[in-house]
Structure formats: structure tokens, C-alpha cells
Design an enzyme around this catalytic site. Structure first.
Site, PDB file in Angstrom:
ATOM      1  N   SER A 124      44.289  48.933  42.499  1.00 26.40           N
ATOM      2  CA  SER A 124      45.537  48.997  43.271  1.00 26.40           C
ATOM      3  C   SER A 124      46.155  47.609  43.431  1.00 26.40           C
ATOM      4  O   SER A 124      47.267  47.485  43.933  1.00 26.40           O
ATOM      5  CB  SER A 124      45.252  49.549  44.663  1.00 26.40           C
TER       6      SER A 124
ATOM      7  N   TYR B 182      45.705  51.865  48.128  1.00 25.01           N
ATOM      8  CA  TYR B 182      45.391  53.248  47.775  1.00 25.01           C
ATOM      9  C   TYR B 182      44.654  53.957  48.918  1.00 25.01           C
ATOM     10  O   TYR B 182      44.766  55.167  49.072  1.00 25.01           O
ATOM     11  CB  TYR B 182      44.446  53.288  46.557  1.00 25.01           C
ATOM     12  N   GLY B 183      43.858  53.170  49.674  1.00 28.89           N
ATOM     13  CA  GLY B 183      42.930  53.729  50.661  1.00 28.89           C
ATOM     14  C   GLY B 183      43.461  54.873  51.510  1.00 28.89           C
ATOM     15  O   GLY B 183      42.838  55.923  51.609  1.00 28.89           O
TER      16      GLY B 183
ATOM     17  N   CYS C 293      38.153  50.015  40.905  1.00 27.76           N
ATOM     18  CA  CYS C 293      38.616  50.350  42.248  1.00 27.76           C
ATOM     19  C   CYS C 293      37.763  51.507  42.748  1.00 27.76           C
ATOM     20  O   CYS C 293      37.695  52.559  42.105  1.00 27.76           O
ATOM     21  CB  CYS C 293      40.087  50.770  42.173  1.00 27.76           C
ATOM     22  N   ASN C 294      37.096  51.302  43.876  1.00 29.90           N
ATOM     23  CA  ASN C 294      36.239  52.357  44.414  1.00 29.90           C
ATOM     24  C   ASN C 294      37.050  53.578  44.831  1.00 29.90           C
ATOM     25  O   ASN C 294      36.620  54.713  44.662  1.00 29.90           O
ATOM     26  CB  ASN C 294      35.461  51.835  45.636  1.00 29.90           C
TER      27      ASN C 294
ATOM     28  N   CYS D  86      34.581  48.036  48.259  1.00 30.23           N
ATOM     29  CA  CYS D  86      35.963  47.975  47.780  1.00 30.23           C
ATOM     30  C   CYS D  86      36.041  46.682  46.980  1.00 30.23           C
ATOM     31  O   CYS D  86      35.529  45.648  47.420  1.00 30.23           O
ATOM     32  CB  CYS D  86      36.926  47.946  48.970  1.00 30.23           C
ATOM     33  N   THR D  87      36.672  46.753  45.811  1.00 34.21           N
ATOM     34  CA  THR D  87      36.648  45.584  44.918  1.00 34.21           C
ATOM     35  C   THR D  87      37.465  44.407  45.456  1.00 34.21           C
ATOM     36  O   THR D  87      37.352  43.291  44.951  1.00 34.21           O
ATOM     37  CB  THR D  87      37.125  45.963  43.504  1.00 34.21           C
ATOM     38  N   HIS D  88      38.283  44.657  46.468  1.00 33.51           N
ATOM     39  CA  HIS D  88      39.007  43.529  47.088  1.00 33.51           C
ATOM     40  C   HIS D  88      38.075  42.658  47.939  1.00 33.51           C
ATOM     41  O   HIS D  88      38.357  41.479  48.157  1.00 33.51           O
ATOM     42  CB  HIS D  88      40.122  44.040  48.000  1.00 33.51           C
TER      43      HIS D  88
HETATM   44  N1  DGL Z   1      40.156  47.712  45.351  1.00 36.54           N
HETATM   45  C1  DGL Z   1      40.321  49.034  45.894  1.00 36.54           C
HETATM   46  C2  DGL Z   1      38.949  49.668  46.111  1.00 36.54           C
HETATM   47  O1  DGL Z   1      37.995  49.231  45.485  1.00 36.54           O
HETATM   48  C3  DGL Z   1      41.236  48.961  47.055  1.00 36.54           C
HETATM   49  C4  DGL Z   1      41.719  50.249  47.535  1.00 36.54           C
HETATM   50  C5  DGL Z   1      43.033  50.201  48.251  1.00 36.54           C
HETATM   51  O2  DGL Z   1      44.027  49.827  47.629  1.00 36.54           O
HETATM   52  O3  DGL Z   1      43.049  50.598  49.415  1.00 36.54           O
HETATM   53  O4  DGL Z   1      38.758  50.608  46.838  1.00 36.54           O
END
Ligand code: DGL
Length: 271
Positions: free
Chosen positions: A16, A47-48, A78-79, A188-190
Site C-alpha cells: 500500500s 489498506y488496513g 503487505c500483510n 505489517c511491512t511498514h
Molecule cells: N504494509 C502494509 C501491511 O503489511 C500496510 C497496510 C496498510 O496500508 O494499512 O499490512
């Protein structure tokens, strides 16, 4: 090993936003011969909180873009998108689709206190994958779950080192520590982009678990098995092309913290 530059060898990666760069960083370390395309869907970030149907639509559109541009394998970095869309992507596209694994298993195995924290988005916690992983590997440990509301925005807007960022991190991490967690899963990858700040608040003796290296190893294995691994030598800073659905500025900034010499021309808008 395959040394041709066949398009089938390109690795497509998406998230995302910039979070997936924490996975990309591991991929370029481990797989230096395959070209890559990275898409940040920042026009739709985060996205969450979005319903799964919306995330599926985004994931399908981006995957089509990646495949049209030659991707022969896709890493859903992205999880949340993995939780919502991986089944649909695997059904629709006839190439390997690799997703993020919530790292509950290694955290549970390594925990001495038998308490682990998991920080992830609402979408990830609601997904079937997380819940089945929890049932399989989370028994025998207490799992303290926290939805990291606002943290993706903090990373997307470059505010990791602000008071606002610190306060939010404290709000989510303190309760985990209070309950005795000695391992915290970055679900979450962030969040790896907040590791320094998280580690400071968590304190010594708490290990942060990032699934990105395992996902990169899994991608390497799949490429090897399918004969898609390239042994050509590509200059690291020329290996990847980057696209964003919104502005490219943050993508450029964060990618350059990993590879400083990335060319201006490698960052474009996804049409
Ligand atoms: N990097 C996304 C993840 O791993 C972020 C999700 C988001 O945009 O909320 O879940």
C-alpha cells in the site's frame, strides 16, 4: 541457473506504500540477478481499515500491471493485502504469488516468558491466514495483539522521528511489555521502518521479529525450483523500477535510505 534476461524472471512487488521496501531490501540482498518492479499503492493507503473487497480490487489491478510489465512472480509485500487477496490472486494468475507470513511461529518458539506481542493492521488480524497461524503456532503462549492504527501514515508521511510517532508507538508497545512480552512480531511491512523507535520503547531483552528475511528466502527457493533465478550481474542501483499510484516523493526518499544512488528516472507514476 538461468542466465537469460527473459521477462519471466522479473519479480513484481507491491504494498500500500513504502512498507514493502522492507521486503525489497531483503530481496535485493538475496537475489541480485533478477530485475524487479515495485509498486506503491499510496493513493489508496492505508489498506488496513479498508474492506477486503476493496483491497482485492487493488491487488488485482496492480498484479495485472506487474504482469503486463513482465513480472513472472509476485511478492505481496503487505500483510494486509496478503490476508485479503492472496487466494484471489492465486486463482486468477498462473504465476507464483508469494505472501507475507505472520511470524507468530518463530516468536512463540523463541519466547522465554511465553508472552508475545503482535502489532498489525485490523485487516491482518481479521484475515483467515493470521487466525489459522495463531491456532497452529500460538498455543501455549499468551498473544497480546495491538492494531497499529496511524502507524502506516506515520511512515508514509516521514514522521517516524516525531513526538506524534513516539506517542503512538508507546500506546501500542507499552501494554505488550507490561504483560511480559519478550518478542514482538512486526505484522505489517511498514513497521520495520519504526524498529529503532519501537526497540527504544520496548527496551532491552525484547526481540522484534520481522518476517521479511524469511519471505525473501522463500522467494529465492521458488525461483530456484522453477528455473527463474538469474545469475547475470546487474548494478544494484539499476535492478528495480519503482511506480506509485500517488506521489513518488516518499517512495524515492525511503528507497534511497536503502540504496542512495537510485536514479530519478526510475521512479514513475503507475498509469
Ligand atoms: N504494509 C502494509 C501491511 O503489511 C500496510 C497496510 C496498510 O496500508 O494499512 O499490512
Amino acid at each position: 541457473m538461468n542466465s537469460s534476461i527473459s521477462q519471466n524472471n522479473i519479480i513484481g512487488i507491491f504494498d500500500s506504500g513504502v512498507g514493502g521496501l522492507s521486503v525489497w531490501k531483503e530481496l535485493i540482498k538475496l537475489i541480485p540477478g533478477n530485475r524487479m518492479i515495485y509498486v506503491s499503492d499510496n493513493a489508496y493507503s492505508p489498506y488496513g481499515p479498508r474492506p477486503h473487497t476493496e483491497i482485492i480490487a487493488r491487488a488485482v489491478e496492480i498484479s495485472e500491471f506487474l504482469i503486463k510489465n513482465g513480472a513472472g512472480i509476485i511478492v505481496v509485500a503487505c500483510n494486509t493485502a496478503t490476508a485479503a487477496a492472496i487466494d484471489e490472486l492465486r486463482q486468477r494468475f498462473d504465476i507464483p504469488i508469494i505472501g507475507m507470513e505472520p511470524a507468530v511461529k518463530p516468536a512463540a518458539e523463541m519466547s522465554k516468558t511465553r508472552v508475545i506481542g503482535v502489532l498489525a493492521t485490523k485487516g491482518t488480524f481479521m484475515g483467515r491466514l493470521y487466525n489459522s497461524t495463531l491456532r497452529r503456532f500460538g498455543t501455549g503462549v499468551k498473544v497480546v495483539e495491538k492494531v497499529g492504527t496511524g502507524l502506516v501514515d506515520i511512515v508514509e508521511s516521514g514522521k517516524a522521528d516525531t513526538e506524534e510517532g513516539r506517542r503512538l508507538i508507546e500506546k501500542y508497545i507499552r501494554p505488550m511489555i507490561k504483560k511480559g512480552a519478550d518478542h514482538i512480531v512486526l505484522g505489517c511491512t511498514h513497521y520495520p521502518f519504526l524498529s529503532e523507535q519501537i526497540a527504544k520503547i520496548a527496551g532491552e531483552g525484547v526481540t522484534l521479529v520481522d518476517p521479511a528475511p524469511a519471505v525473501a528466502r522463500h522467494t529465492l527457493e521458488i525461483l530456484e525450483k522453477r528455473g527463474q533465478l538469474c545469475d547475470e550481474s546487474i548494478i544494484r542501483s539499476e535492478q528495480t523500477r519503482f511506480y506509485a499510484t500517488g506521489t513518488v516523493e516518499n517512495l524515492k526518499r525511503v528507497a534511497r535510505t536503502i540504496l542512495p544512488s537510485l536514479d530519478e528516472g526510475f521512479f514513475n507514476n503507475m498509469e
